[in-house]
Scaffold this active site. Sequence first.
Site, PDB file in Angstrom:
ATOM      1  N   HIS A   1      -2.552   1.910  -2.227  1.00  0.00           N
ATOM      2  CA  HIS A   1      -3.967   2.049  -2.581  1.00  0.00           C
ATOM      3  C   HIS A   1      -4.546   3.429  -2.265  1.00  0.00           C
ATOM      4  O   HIS A   1      -5.415   3.913  -2.974  1.00  0.00           O
ATOM      5  CB  HIS A   1      -4.804   0.947  -1.896  1.00  0.00           C
ATOM      6  CG  HIS A   1      -5.112   1.214  -0.461  1.00  0.00           C
ATOM      7  ND1 HIS A   1      -4.196   1.060   0.546  1.00  0.00           N
ATOM      8  CD2 HIS A   1      -6.252   1.657   0.143  1.00  0.00           C
ATOM      9  CE1 HIS A   1      -4.751   1.375   1.698  1.00  0.00           C
ATOM     10  NE2 HIS A   1      -5.993   1.734   1.493  1.00  0.00           N
ATOM     11  N   ASP A   2      -4.060   4.085  -1.237  1.00  0.00           N
ATOM     12  CA  ASP A   2      -4.662   5.365  -0.839  1.00  0.00           C
ATOM     13  C   ASP A   2      -3.764   6.569  -1.091  1.00  0.00           C
ATOM     14  O   ASP A   2      -4.018   7.635  -0.519  1.00  0.00           O
ATOM     15  CB  ASP A   2      -5.008   5.319   0.669  1.00  0.00           C
ATOM     16  CG  ASP A   2      -6.494   5.078   0.909  1.00  0.00           C
ATOM     17  OD1 ASP A   2      -7.263   5.098  -0.070  1.00  0.00           O
ATOM     18  OD2 ASP A   2      -6.875   4.878   2.075  1.00  0.00           O
TER      19      ASP A   2
ATOM     20  N   LYS B   1      -5.025  10.083  -1.533  1.00  0.00           N
ATOM     21  CA  LYS B   1      -5.483  10.925  -0.413  1.00  0.00           C
ATOM     22  C   LYS B   1      -4.555  12.110  -0.182  1.00  0.00           C
ATOM     23  O   LYS B   1      -4.933  13.069   0.489  1.00  0.00           O
ATOM     24  CB  LYS B   1      -5.597  10.095   0.871  1.00  0.00           C
ATOM     25  CG  LYS B   1      -6.906   9.350   0.967  1.00  0.00           C
ATOM     26  CD  LYS B   1      -7.133   8.813   2.361  1.00  0.00           C
ATOM     27  CE  LYS B   1      -8.382   7.940   2.392  1.00  0.00           C
ATOM     28  NZ  LYS B   1      -8.330   6.952   3.461  1.00  0.00           N
TER      29      LYS B   1
ATOM     30  N   HIS C   1     -10.137  10.231  -4.359  1.00  0.00           N
ATOM     31  CA  HIS C   1      -8.790   9.753  -4.048  1.00  0.00           C
ATOM     32  C   HIS C   1      -8.446   8.476  -4.815  1.00  0.00           C
ATOM     33  O   HIS C   1      -7.307   8.242  -5.164  1.00  0.00           O
ATOM     34  CB  HIS C   1      -8.601   9.551  -2.528  1.00  0.00           C
ATOM     35  CG  HIS C   1      -9.203   8.302  -1.978  1.00  0.00           C
ATOM     36  ND1 HIS C   1     -10.501   8.223  -1.562  1.00  0.00           N
ATOM     37  CD2 HIS C   1      -8.680   7.062  -1.775  1.00  0.00           C
ATOM     38  CE1 HIS C   1     -10.755   6.992  -1.119  1.00  0.00           C
ATOM     39  NE2 HIS C   1      -9.659   6.270  -1.238  1.00  0.00           N
TER      40      HIS C   1
ATOM     41  N   HIS D   1     -10.092  -0.774  -4.560  1.00  0.00           N
ATOM     42  CA  HIS D   1     -10.301  -1.103  -3.147  1.00  0.00           C
ATOM     43  C   HIS D   1     -11.640  -0.611  -2.589  1.00  0.00           C
ATOM     44  O   HIS D   1     -12.011  -0.990  -1.488  1.00  0.00           O
ATOM     45  CB  HIS D   1      -9.122  -0.641  -2.281  1.00  0.00           C
ATOM     46  CG  HIS D   1      -8.980   0.844  -2.135  1.00  0.00           C
ATOM     47  ND1 HIS D   1      -8.323   1.634  -3.044  1.00  0.00           N
ATOM     48  CD2 HIS D   1      -9.414   1.683  -1.161  1.00  0.00           C
ATOM     49  CE1 HIS D   1      -8.352   2.892  -2.637  1.00  0.00           C
ATOM     50  NE2 HIS D   1      -9.008   2.949  -1.488  1.00  0.00           N
ATOM     51  N   HIS D   2     -12.336   0.231  -3.331  1.00  0.00           N
ATOM     52  CA  HIS D   2     -13.680   0.618  -2.872  1.00  0.00           C
ATOM     53  C   HIS D   2     -14.786   0.016  -3.741  1.00  0.00           C
ATOM     54  O   HIS D   2     -15.951   0.404  -3.624  1.00  0.00           O
ATOM     55  CB  HIS D   2     -13.821   2.141  -2.837  1.00  0.00           C
ATOM     56  CG  HIS D   2     -13.074   2.776  -1.693  1.00  0.00           C
ATOM     57  ND1 HIS D   2     -13.429   2.588  -0.377  1.00  0.00           N
ATOM     58  CD2 HIS D   2     -11.978   3.567  -1.678  1.00  0.00           C
ATOM     59  CE1 HIS D   2     -12.573   3.245   0.409  1.00  0.00           C
ATOM     60  NE2 HIS D   2     -11.686   3.847  -0.365  1.00  0.00           N
TER      61      HIS D   2
ATOM     62  N   ASP E   1      -8.769  -3.143   3.559  1.00  0.00           N
ATOM     63  CA  ASP E   1      -9.023  -1.697   3.687  1.00  0.00           C
ATOM     64  C   ASP E   1     -10.227  -1.439   4.616  1.00  0.00           C
ATOM     65  O   ASP E   1     -10.179  -0.569   5.487  1.00  0.00           O
ATOM     66  CB  ASP E   1      -9.282  -1.115   2.287  1.00  0.00           C
ATOM     67  CG  ASP E   1      -9.643   0.353   2.329  1.00  0.00           C
ATOM     68  OD1 ASP E   1      -8.810   1.149   2.798  1.00  0.00           O
ATOM     69  OD2 ASP E   1     -10.769   0.709   1.914  1.00  0.00           O
TER      70      ASP E   1
HETATM   71 FE   FE2 Z   1      -9.499   4.461   0.005  1.00  0.00          FE
END
Ligand code: FE2
Length: 411
Positions: free
Chosen positions: A251-252, A255, A280, A303-304, A332
Amino acid sequence: MNIIKDQDVIIILKSMLNKLDDRLVDHGERVAYLCLELMHYMNAPYEEYLHVAKLALLHDIGAYKTDDVDSLLSFESEDVWEHAIYGYLFLSRMSPLKKNADCVLYHHMSYEKLIGTDCSNKKIASLIHLCDRIDVAIKQGTTLTSLLHQSGQFDPILVKAFETLNKNQCLIRALEDKTYQDKMNELYQTIYLGEDERREYLEMLAYSIDFRSEFTVLHTITTTAIAIELGKQYHLNSVEMNKLYYAALLHDIGKGAIPISILEKQGKLDDKETQLMQRHVTITEEILKGYIQTDVLHMAACHHEKLDGSGYPKHLTKKELTLGDRIVAIADILSALLGKRSYKEKFSITKAISIIEEMAEEGKIDQDIVQVFVAHHEEIMVRVDHNTEKIKQLYVDMLEHYLKLSGQCVV
Ligand SMILES: [Fe+2]
Ligand SMILES: [Fe+2]
Ligand SMILES: [Fe+2]
């Protein structure tokens, strides 16, 4: 059906490196191409061929740990070792390429010095070194003749092979007109990894990106472990659990393209920095799109998002967010609350629970999942802590080895 095809694992790894810095775009792949042409010319066996392709593709993976790409492109910088050491540490501890990973440690060392080291893969190290420098020189528009004949810099046999093969500039042309990509794509189709290797490569990708900052070291493993525990509570079947795992794991990864200075900024980010940070998610989606099943991509890229549309980047609402999306989002948030950040200390589980309960009441996150977490948080957190411990140890071990190696005679 696999969530990700074998060749797509390699493509995802490659794309992630491309997001790091414009000057590194396709660098690993171009270096791999040159290595393969030279090996082919020298009749290397096929298995070696694939092996070197993977190492060459990933030889600069340690660049995740540095914002200073200048030094890795320059020839005579001592800082060049930083990414070489980290690349070696990532590959030797987290990838299926453990056995040959030390060639990455030495990929910036002159041939003259390399032969006096205990590198167990001098052949591959000197091959990557030569092809790396050739690619950087081509990109920077410098002439190859003086580069190739610097005294002691490269293995003379490899230099000769390169000059013979490139007689009509055909290798350089293949790089310039991008026809080399056809050859590489053909090669990717022949890559077979198997479940364990696939998983190992993608875990390396996720954890090495988390390792960019001490504040994110445990973020992915914590998110993944919480998501999996929540998935169990919902009795998801093994296919759904696998999807949840990979969505949380990846998911990240976007970044990796965010400057470390932003990840580690003390205090609140300003508007411009917030915008950059929020990118990201889009970057994660760009990297994974087309290479992973769409429902898994959706979980990773949402996820955000919040149920009331106040999330980002797409401002999706309740009806557009699946159970998996909601689980990853809550995992998260919990991971961020329970971890230390540059702008805050760790929150206690009691405080984290009160925050997510409030968010659920405000209609931002799923009330039912929050209740499940609250009801089972003790057993969930025991398992989460158990899982994160391994990654914590890995990070500490890597830092220790980094210090040891950077203090040694590598330079
Ligand atoms: Fe994130
Ligand atoms: Fe490098
Ligand atoms: Fe490189």
